[in-house]
Design a protein around this motif. Structure first.
Motif, PDB file in Angstrom:
ATOM      1  N   ARG A  22      -6.213  -1.702   4.124  1.00  0.00           N
ATOM      2  CA  ARG A  22      -6.199  -1.305   5.520  1.00  0.00           C
ATOM      3  C   ARG A  22      -5.296  -0.087   5.692  1.00  0.00           C
ATOM      4  NH1 ARG A  22      -4.426  -6.016   9.412  1.00  0.00           N
ATOM      5  NH2 ARG A  22      -2.711  -5.939   7.901  1.00  0.00           N
ATOM      6  N   GLU A  23      -5.745   0.908   6.452  1.00  0.00           N
ATOM      7  CA  GLU A  23      -4.977   2.119   6.638  1.00  0.00           C
ATOM      8  C   GLU A  23      -4.806   2.445   8.116  1.00  0.00           C
ATOM      9  OE1 GLU A  23      -6.644   5.837   5.381  1.00  0.00           O
ATOM     10  OE2 GLU A  23      -8.697   5.271   5.919  1.00  0.00           O
ATOM     11  N   PHE A  24      -3.691   3.084   8.412  1.00  0.00           N
ATOM     12  CA  PHE A  24      -3.377   3.513   9.764  1.00  0.00           C
ATOM     13  C   PHE A  24      -4.309   4.623  10.204  1.00  0.00           C
ATOM     14  CE2 PHE A  24      -1.120   6.712  12.300  1.00  0.00           C
ATOM     15  CZ  PHE A  24      -0.861   5.976  13.446  1.00  0.00           C
ATOM     16  N   VAL A  25      -4.736   4.574  11.467  1.00  0.00           N
ATOM     17  CA  VAL A  25      -5.598   5.603  12.038  1.00  0.00           C
ATOM     18  C   VAL A  25      -4.903   6.326  13.189  1.00  0.00           C
ATOM     19  CG1 VAL A  25      -7.774   6.092  13.209  1.00  0.00           C
ATOM     20  CG2 VAL A  25      -7.690   4.390  11.368  1.00  0.00           C
ATOM     21  N   ALA A  26      -4.462   5.577  14.211  1.00  0.00           N
ATOM     22  CA  ALA A  26      -3.871   6.187  15.395  1.00  0.00           C
ATOM     23  C   ALA A  26      -3.022   5.159  16.123  1.00  0.00           C
ATOM     24  CB  ALA A  26      -4.953   6.738  16.329  1.00  0.00           C
ATOM     25  N   ALA A  27      -2.055   5.637  16.926  1.00  0.00           N
ATOM     26  CA  ALA A  27      -1.192   4.755  17.700  1.00  0.00           C
ATOM     27  C   ALA A  27      -0.742   5.455  18.968  1.00  0.00           C
ATOM     28  CB  ALA A  27       0.025   4.316  16.884  1.00  0.00           C
ATOM     29  N   ILE A  28      -0.411   4.647  19.982  1.00  0.00           N
ATOM     30  CA  ILE A  28       0.138   5.154  21.230  1.00  0.00           C
ATOM     31  C   ILE A  28       1.292   4.255  21.635  1.00  0.00           C
ATOM     32  CG2 ILE A  28      -1.541   3.875  22.634  1.00  0.00           C
ATOM     33  CD1 ILE A  28      -1.462   6.292  24.597  1.00  0.00           C
ATOM     34  N   THR A  29       2.409   4.845  22.062  1.00  0.00           N
ATOM     35  CA  THR A  29       3.597   4.073  22.390  1.00  0.00           C
ATOM     36  C   THR A  29       3.535   3.544  23.812  1.00  0.00           C
ATOM     37  OG1 THR A  29       4.869   5.969  23.226  1.00  0.00           O
ATOM     38  CG2 THR A  29       4.941   5.549  20.852  1.00  0.00           C
ATOM     39  N   ASN A  30       4.312   2.450  24.059  1.00  0.00           N
ATOM     40  CA  ASN A  30       4.473   1.960  25.422  1.00  0.00           C
ATOM     41  C   ASN A  30       5.607   2.696  26.129  1.00  0.00           C
ATOM     42  OD1 ASN A  30       6.372   0.781  23.724  1.00  0.00           O
ATOM     43  ND2 ASN A  30       5.836  -1.335  24.250  1.00  0.00           N
ATOM     44  N   GLY A  31       6.365   3.484  25.379  1.00  0.00           N
ATOM     45  CA  GLY A  31       7.400   4.328  25.943  1.00  0.00           C
ATOM     46  C   GLY A  31       6.950   5.777  25.948  1.00  0.00           C
ATOM     47  N   GLY A  32       6.463   6.256  27.081  1.00  0.00           N
ATOM     48  CA  GLY A  32       6.088   7.642  27.224  1.00  0.00           C
ATOM     49  C   GLY A  32       4.672   8.006  26.845  1.00  0.00           C
ATOM     50  N   GLY A  33       3.876   7.054  26.337  1.00  0.00           N
ATOM     51  CA  GLY A  33       2.501   7.331  25.969  1.00  0.00           C
ATOM     52  C   GLY A  33       2.363   8.340  24.840  1.00  0.00           C
ATOM     53  N   ARG A  34       3.328   8.384  23.939  1.00  0.00           N
ATOM     54  CA  ARG A  34       3.287   9.307  22.810  1.00  0.00           C
ATOM     55  C   ARG A  34       2.269   8.834  21.783  1.00  0.00           C
ATOM     56  NH1 ARG A  34       9.089  10.658  20.774  1.00  0.00           N
ATOM     57  NH2 ARG A  34       9.128  11.233  22.998  1.00  0.00           N
ATOM     58  N   THR A  35       1.514   9.758  21.192  1.00  0.00           N
ATOM     59  CA  THR A  35       0.461   9.420  20.237  1.00  0.00           C
ATOM     60  C   THR A  35       0.794   9.923  18.844  1.00  0.00           C
ATOM     61  OG1 THR A  35      -0.783  11.429  20.780  1.00  0.00           O
ATOM     62  CG2 THR A  35      -1.312   9.431  22.014  1.00  0.00           C
TER      63      THR A  35
ATOM     64  N   ALA B  35      -1.776  -4.678  18.646  1.00  0.00           N
ATOM     65  CA  ALA B  35      -0.741  -4.554  19.658  1.00  0.00           C
ATOM     66  C   ALA B  35       0.590  -5.042  19.120  1.00  0.00           C
ATOM     67  CB  ALA B  35      -1.120  -5.345  20.908  1.00  0.00           C
ATOM     68  N   ALA B  36       1.665  -4.332  19.465  1.00  0.00           N
ATOM     69  CA  ALA B  36       3.023  -4.693  19.083  1.00  0.00           C
ATOM     70  C   ALA B  36       3.846  -4.968  20.332  1.00  0.00           C
ATOM     71  CB  ALA B  36       3.671  -3.583  18.263  1.00  0.00           C
ATOM     72  N   THR B  37       4.670  -6.008  20.284  1.00  0.00           N
ATOM     73  CA  THR B  37       5.484  -6.385  21.436  1.00  0.00           C
ATOM     74  C   THR B  37       6.732  -5.531  21.582  1.00  0.00           C
ATOM     75  OG1 THR B  37       6.602  -8.088  20.135  1.00  0.00           O
ATOM     76  CG2 THR B  37       4.661  -8.752  21.390  1.00  0.00           C
ATOM     77  N   SER B  38       7.101  -4.781  20.554  1.00  0.00           N
ATOM     78  CA  SER B  38       8.296  -3.956  20.595  1.00  0.00           C
ATOM     79  C   SER B  38       8.102  -2.765  21.517  1.00  0.00           C
ATOM     80  CB  SER B  38       8.670  -3.471  19.195  1.00  0.00           C
ATOM     81  OG  SER B  38       8.921  -4.546  18.326  1.00  0.00           O
ATOM     82  N   PHE B  39       9.211  -2.282  22.081  1.00  0.00           N
ATOM     83  CA  PHE B  39       9.203  -1.063  22.875  1.00  0.00           C
ATOM     84  C   PHE B  39       9.674   0.075  21.994  1.00  0.00           C
ATOM     85  CE2 PHE B  39      11.067   2.125  25.615  1.00  0.00           C
ATOM     86  CZ  PHE B  39      10.124   2.246  26.622  1.00  0.00           C
ATOM     87  N   THR B  40       8.915   1.166  21.986  1.00  0.00           N
ATOM     88  CA  THR B  40       9.277   2.282  21.127  1.00  0.00           C
ATOM     89  C   THR B  40       8.767   3.595  21.702  1.00  0.00           C
ATOM     90  OG1 THR B  40       9.073   3.199  18.888  1.00  0.00           O
ATOM     91  CG2 THR B  40       7.194   1.954  19.742  1.00  0.00           C
ATOM     92  N   TYR B  41       9.490   4.655  21.418  1.00  0.00           N
ATOM     93  CA  TYR B  41       9.050   6.003  21.755  1.00  0.00           C
ATOM     94  C   TYR B  41       8.375   6.680  20.566  1.00  0.00           C
ATOM     95  CZ  TYR B  41      11.698   5.838  26.119  1.00  0.00           C
ATOM     96  OH  TYR B  41      12.164   5.522  27.370  1.00  0.00           O
TER      97      TYR B  41
END
Length: 126
Positions: A45-58, A98-104
């Motif tokens: 399995r490989e990473f494709v894309a992500a978006i943060t819950n802090g600031g909507g950073r991609t 989905a991850a429960t952690s808050f991150t920028y």
């Protein structure tokens, strides 16, 4: 506390486009850091894309940067992956997570995510 259901996969020719959707129930997607991963047959399995819950950073894998776009809709409680200029190397099962952690900072490691969808198949023919 969240259930994820992917949709939008299918069979397309090289150069075509698809838009994947991830519908969430439970807590709102705004409360989570969200991501997309993929797994090709016989590969990890490989990473494709992500978006943060802090600031909507991609953030994006180098292999899809400039071709794929991740976004979220709080009103629809969904996350999307727009995939353009598809090639056969993009063929895989795509998973929403989905991850429960808050991150920028966009989360790239699967171990950091807590919930996963069932996956949707994307097949790109040459």
């Amino acid at each position: 506390q969240v259930q994820l259901v992917e949709s939008g996969g299918g069979l397309v020719e090289a150069g075509g486009s698809l838009r994947l959707a991830c519908a969430a129930s439970g807590r709102t997607v705004n409360a989570y850091a969200m991501g997309w991963f993929r797994r090709a047959p016989g590969k990890e399995r490989e990473f494709v894309a992500a978006i943060t819950n802090g600031g909507g950073r991609t953030g994006y894998a180098d292999s899809v940067k400039g071709r794929f776009t991740i976004s979220r809709s709080n009103a629809e409680n969904s996350v999307y992956l727009q995939m353009n200029s598809l090639n056969p190397d993009d063929t895989a099962v795509y998973y929403c997570t989905a991850a429960t952690s808050f991150t920028y900072t966009p989360v790239r490691r699967p171990a950091e995510y807590d919930y996963w969808g069932q996956g949707t198949q994307v097949t790109v023919s040459s």
